[in-house]
Design a protein around this motif. Sequence first.
Motif, PDB file in Angstrom:
ATOM      1  N   THR A   1       0.836  -1.204   0.000  1.00  0.00           N
ATOM      2  CA  THR A   1       0.000   0.000   0.000  1.00  0.00           C
ATOM      3  C   THR A   1       0.871   1.254   0.000  1.00  0.00           C
ATOM      4  O   THR A   1       0.616   2.206  -0.748  1.00  0.00           O
TER       5      THR A   1
ATOM      6  N   LYS B   1      -2.937   3.387  -9.384  1.00  0.00           N
ATOM      7  CA  LYS B   1      -4.129   3.803  -8.625  1.00  0.00           C
ATOM      8  C   LYS B   1      -5.022   2.593  -8.396  1.00  0.00           C
ATOM      9  O   LYS B   1      -5.571   2.408  -7.301  1.00  0.00           O
ATOM     10  N   ASP B   2      -5.186   1.791  -9.430  1.00  0.00           N
ATOM     11  CA  ASP B   2      -6.008   0.592  -9.308  1.00  0.00           C
ATOM     12  C   ASP B   2      -5.421  -0.366  -8.266  1.00  0.00           C
ATOM     13  O   ASP B   2      -6.130  -0.912  -7.423  1.00  0.00           O
TER      14      ASP B   2
ATOM     15  N   LEU C   1      -3.518   0.485  -5.780  1.00  0.00           N
ATOM     16  CA  LEU C   1      -3.654   1.107  -4.460  1.00  0.00           C
ATOM     17  C   LEU C   1      -5.020   0.790  -3.851  1.00  0.00           C
ATOM     18  O   LEU C   1      -5.108   0.347  -2.697  1.00  0.00           O
ATOM     19  N   ILE C   2      -6.065   0.966  -4.635  1.00  0.00           N
ATOM     20  CA  ILE C   2      -7.409   0.729  -4.095  1.00  0.00           C
ATOM     21  C   ILE C   2      -7.609  -0.768  -3.815  1.00  0.00           C
ATOM     22  O   ILE C   2      -8.185  -1.141  -2.786  1.00  0.00           O
ATOM     23  N   SER C   3      -7.110  -1.626  -4.697  1.00  0.00           N
ATOM     24  CA  SER C   3      -7.225  -3.078  -4.447  1.00  0.00           C
ATOM     25  C   SER C   3      -6.560  -3.444  -3.130  1.00  0.00           C
ATOM     26  O   SER C   3      -7.064  -4.261  -2.357  1.00  0.00           O
TER      27      SER C   3
ATOM     28  N   LEU D   1      -5.973  -1.478  -0.564  1.00  0.00           N
ATOM     29  CA  LEU D   1      -6.740  -0.941   0.571  1.00  0.00           C
ATOM     30  C   LEU D   1      -7.970  -1.801   0.832  1.00  0.00           C
ATOM     31  O   LEU D   1      -8.374  -1.986   1.975  1.00  0.00           O
TER      32      LEU D   1
ATOM     33  N   PHE E   1     -14.512   6.001   1.136  1.00  0.00           N
ATOM     34  CA  PHE E   1     -14.108   4.628   0.806  1.00  0.00           C
ATOM     35  C   PHE E   1     -15.149   3.650   1.371  1.00  0.00           C
ATOM     36  O   PHE E   1     -15.591   2.725   0.676  1.00  0.00           O
TER      37      PHE E   1
ATOM     38  N   ARG F   1     -12.508   4.584  -8.483  1.00  0.00           N
ATOM     39  CA  ARG F   1     -11.180   4.205  -7.975  1.00  0.00           C
ATOM     40  C   ARG F   1     -10.163   5.310  -8.206  1.00  0.00           C
ATOM     41  O   ARG F   1      -9.298   5.581  -7.370  1.00  0.00           O
TER      42      ARG F   1
ATOM     43  N   ALA G   1      -8.179   7.100  -5.136  1.00  0.00           N
ATOM     44  CA  ALA G   1      -6.714   7.074  -5.022  1.00  0.00           C
ATOM     45  C   ALA G   1      -6.175   8.482  -4.782  1.00  0.00           C
ATOM     46  O   ALA G   1      -5.276   8.678  -3.950  1.00  0.00           O
TER      47      ALA G   1
ATOM     48  N   TYR H   1      -6.860   9.372  -1.227  1.00  0.00           N
ATOM     49  CA  TYR H   1      -6.032   8.606  -0.280  1.00  0.00           C
ATOM     50  C   TYR H   1      -4.638   9.224  -0.160  1.00  0.00           C
ATOM     51  O   TYR H   1      -4.138   9.435   0.945  1.00  0.00           O
TER      52      TYR H   1
END
Lengths: 371, 411
Positions: free
Chosen positions: A302, A358-359, A361-363, A365, B264, B284, B288, B291
């Motif tokens: 992360t 970015k993808d 990062l969200i996965s 999280l 989120f 998303r 990001a 975040y």
Amino acid sequence: MNFDLSDEQRMLRDQARRFLDEKGSVDAARTILEGDAPFDRSLWADMAELGWMATAIPEAYGGAGLSHEELCVIAEQLGLAIAPTPFSSSIYLAAEAILLAGSEEQKQRYLPLLAGGQTIGCVAVAEGVQRPGPADVKVRFEGGVLTGEKLPVADGDVADFAIVLARTGEGARDLSLVLADLDGVERTPVETVDPSRSHARFRFDGAAGALLGVAGDGWAVMERVFDRAAILFAFEQVGGAQACLDMATEYAKSRHAFGRPIGSFQAIKHKLADMYVALELARSNALYGAWALANDAPDLPTAAAAARVAAIQAYALASKENIQTHGGMGYTWEVDAQLYYRRAALLAQSVGGERRWKDKLISRLETRNVA
Amino acid sequence: MDFNDTPEEAEFRAEARAFLAANAEPKEPGKVFPVLYGADDLIDSAKPWQAKKFEAGLAGITVPKEYGGRGGTQMQQVIYSQEEANFLTPRGVYEVGLGMCVPVMLTYGTEEQKQRYVPPALRGEEVWCQLFSEPSAGSDLANLRMRAARDGDDWILNGQKIWTSVAHLADFGVIVTRSDPNVPKHKGLTYFFLDMKSPGIETRRIKQIAGTSNFNEVFFTDVRVPDSQRLGDVGDGWKVAITTLMNERVAVGDRAAPDFDDIFGLARELMLEDGPAVADPMVRDKLADWYIQTQGIRLTRFRTITALSRGERPGPESSINKVVNGTKRQQIAHFALDLMDMAGVVYDEDLMPMKALFQEAVLSSPRDRIAGGTDEILRNIIAERILGLPQDIRVDKDVPFNEVPGGDGGA
């Protein structure tokens, strides 16, 4: 709370900065950009003498055994001075991959040479414009030999060996890392948006190689290598963004228009303030990455994704608004703004672009389950 | 690098935690303090809470012991604020008094004044406000027109202040006035403290977009202030005012909801055409961005705290918090309503996710980008104080205030 560089690390930073400044690293980048040499060999030799490549490689393999925090400090200065060397390919990528996945014998053979700068390594992952997932990797490793094409390979034209992501089975994820010494590999230099860093196209037609790590683990290991490298690249990007902000600030103070320094106009002030804000957010995210890297923290994936996204954004903003602040002169060949603009564009895609990270990062999280 | 306290810091943190655990309710998702900030009855819970803190030696942590404080360090203040941010406590009544008015009193008050006014302020018995902004003096604070005319041992004040937090509750206030309109604007100012119950003061609440009233207008008609309540020299009011503004605390702990975690959480719950909102690439992409901003601010604050802990001066980078957070909160709030589609307009705690947190923020977030320094002024501060860019040309700089175009000098 002890979340910043130590006094020793600040000293290392200042020494590195002075050294690269005295060596004329930025001018050297221009020389490489304009000439035929793929990188600055004299600068590379001096960096080896200072022990920079050895920084985070364990002493057992000929390294200095310092932490990755120190390596991050050096990376920031390399980015600030846009050093035209294969440091990132050899150290952030090849050495990290061997440390993570190599056999004892491979570590003994390659790491001391990487640490001393006598050998240059690179990694070969991309195969032209393609889906960036594992399913589209076509280079094959069968019967101990490689076939297929990789494009682009950073420092592929000057490397002594490559770590190649290759297909070793029919399943989408049947990928492995292959360490190849590049004899008999057709290597063609390719032009990129930043010719101060050389890139190549590889054509494998039966070149020999050996597995690095376990067959079938290639994609997973490469993801881990990219996470680690992303943090180190983030420091280069933070350094580059800092250089752009410094350039733009100096210019805004000295350039006069309408009878006053352009830096007294709010249109310029607010632009530079935004660059500063993006830079400090990126620096803080990168520092957290450095901590995660040095401590092999569970939060590393992360932290790496956040550091990478923030660094891409900060450098993109700083490098283009530096040109904008310089006006027409910023668009000329002779002003250094172009060198940073090119490097920002190059580093934004190395180890994968902003959209992909970015993808990720969200996965990450989503699976972290920590607020 | 590490994120650990020094042994002394850890000891103090344990003390703060023990006090809070014994006296306050921990924060939980969706739980808010039962009284709104700005609500009239907030004072009823804030007063006893402040008194408890005082008894525990946690009010006025950096204030010298002889004036009722703890005589502690700025780092201890940071630690306490971090810990209190994890609890539901009444906030907003004493921030200005303790953060701005007490420090200025400690710097410019006489010994007798310090003894008289600081301890009751720390105990929460007396509420203080700061009378700075005026209708013609917002970002350009020195453009103020509140007239102070000398009359023997007194000064007579006439004029209007605005955006004054807690003025309607305040017992005392600090005020900047124009004592001499015949000199350039920064030079003719004088600073006082005064009794808010003085004859001639009228306070009116200002109702804001979100329906709450956190601010006041305060009108002064022939208000008499003794010269003994002057802080700093006649004509030195700007210097004193700047000292007050420099006392802005190192912002810690408190996060302004909704933040990344809230949007989120919503994106993981809410279903769109093709599944949960969080699976949508456009969602998303925005998540990001928020975040790295949220995390970047939090980590930058850690760097500031590190500087404090090492005994270094905290850098001016705390000024980036407000620039980033104001815009982010507004963006998050509007994006959440968009995700809720047609129902996004419903502002009802019982019908909307997270007790209508996002709807509340749509209405209240414009404030974040104005109060306490607009986004534009903050960018000027970053450019001038951090990057060292030259000040804008000021056409009113060397002109007597009563000759400045558009400024009638309060005459």
